[in-house]
Write a protein that holds these residues in place. Structure first.
Motif, PDB file in Angstrom:
ATOM      1  N   ASN A  15       0.854  -1.167   0.000  1.00 31.78           N
ATOM      2  CA  ASN A  15       0.000   0.000   0.000  1.00 31.78           C
ATOM      3  C   ASN A  15       0.902   1.232   0.000  1.00 31.78           C
ATOM      4  O   ASN A  15       1.577   1.500   0.970  1.00 31.78           O
ATOM      5  N   ARG A  16       0.894   1.936  -1.100  1.00 34.00           N
ATOM      6  CA  ARG A  16       1.755   3.110  -1.233  1.00 34.00           C
ATOM      7  C   ARG A  16       0.930   4.379  -1.070  1.00 34.00           C
ATOM      8  O   ARG A  16       0.644   5.077  -2.016  1.00 34.00           O
ATOM      9  N   LYS A  17       0.550   4.677   0.106  1.00 40.25           N
ATOM     10  CA  LYS A  17      -0.145   5.933   0.381  1.00 40.25           C
ATOM     11  C   LYS A  17       0.906   6.971   0.701  1.00 40.25           C
ATOM     12  O   LYS A  17       1.834   6.716   1.440  1.00 40.25           O
ATOM     13  N   GLY A  18       0.681   8.216   0.130  1.00 38.78           N
ATOM     14  CA  GLY A  18       1.637   9.295   0.353  1.00 38.78           C
ATOM     15  C   GLY A  18       2.011   9.942  -0.953  1.00 38.78           C
ATOM     16  O   GLY A  18       1.522   9.576  -2.026  1.00 38.78           O
TER      17      GLY A  18
END
Length: 189
Positions: free
Chosen positions: A7-10
């Motif tokens: 999960n690449r949130k940001g």
């Protein structure tokens, strides 16, 4: 087996830099527009104050000068405009001689003493509006010009002491009780 996705949130550094750059551009434009709007606001506000001051002063001159009577002033004529046109002398409706001119940036009304049989009927009064009424404006120039018949043109230039803005007000005053022969200009004009 099933793999879990990361999960690449940001945001990336490039995205943050672009957002900050765009925000800076929009903020700069907004500040520039706000500054221009504030300058226009102050200009309009100063002109409004000058208009109010000019209207008040002109109305006082109109009320006195329009009812000037055909009675000789000290000079022997009912209404005399000074040679440099910055002063007018006349007898007002109650028989009191008046001079209107500028003194220290304020419009001055000098009502002169009237005596009858050595009895003082009217005291001499130097009358003017207080400085607060001028709202940081000063009368820079006052000019009276005889136009025709019984008409006197009054030009009054105000200057705002804080901003330096100038305001010119011009009014034609009809002297109801005077004729063309009753209004004179001092020699030398």
């Amino acid at each position: 087996m099933r793999q879990k996705k990361k999960n690449r949130k940001g945001y990336t550094l490039v995205e943050l830099i672009v957002v900050f750059a765009l925000t800076a551009v929009f903020m700069t434009a907004a500040v520039m527009m706000l500054g221009a709007a504030m300058r226009v606001f102050h200009r309009v506000q100063n002109l409004s104050h000058a208009q109010t001051v000019a209207d008040t002063l002109m109305e006082h001159m109109v009320s006195e000068l329009s009812a000037a009577v055909n009675a000789p002033y000290d000079s022997g004529v009912p209404c005399l405009i000074s040679a440099d046109a910055s002063r007018i002398s006349f007898v007002e409706k109650h028989g009191i001689p008046i001079q209107i001119y500028i003194k220290d940036g304020l419009l001055q009304f000098d009502y002169q003493e009237v005596k009858e049989n050595e009895v003082v009927i009217s005291q001499a009064v130097d009358w003017y509006y207080g400085e607060e009424m001028y709202m940081n404006n000063r009368v820079e120039r006052l000019k009276f010009t005889w136009k025709q018949e019984n008409l006197v043109e009054v030009e009054m230039e105000l200057k705002n002491q804080l901003t330096g803005y100038d305001f010119l007000s011009v009014r034609i005053i009809e002297c109801y009780n005077l004729s063309q022969n009753d209004i004179e200009t001092e020699p030398g004009s």
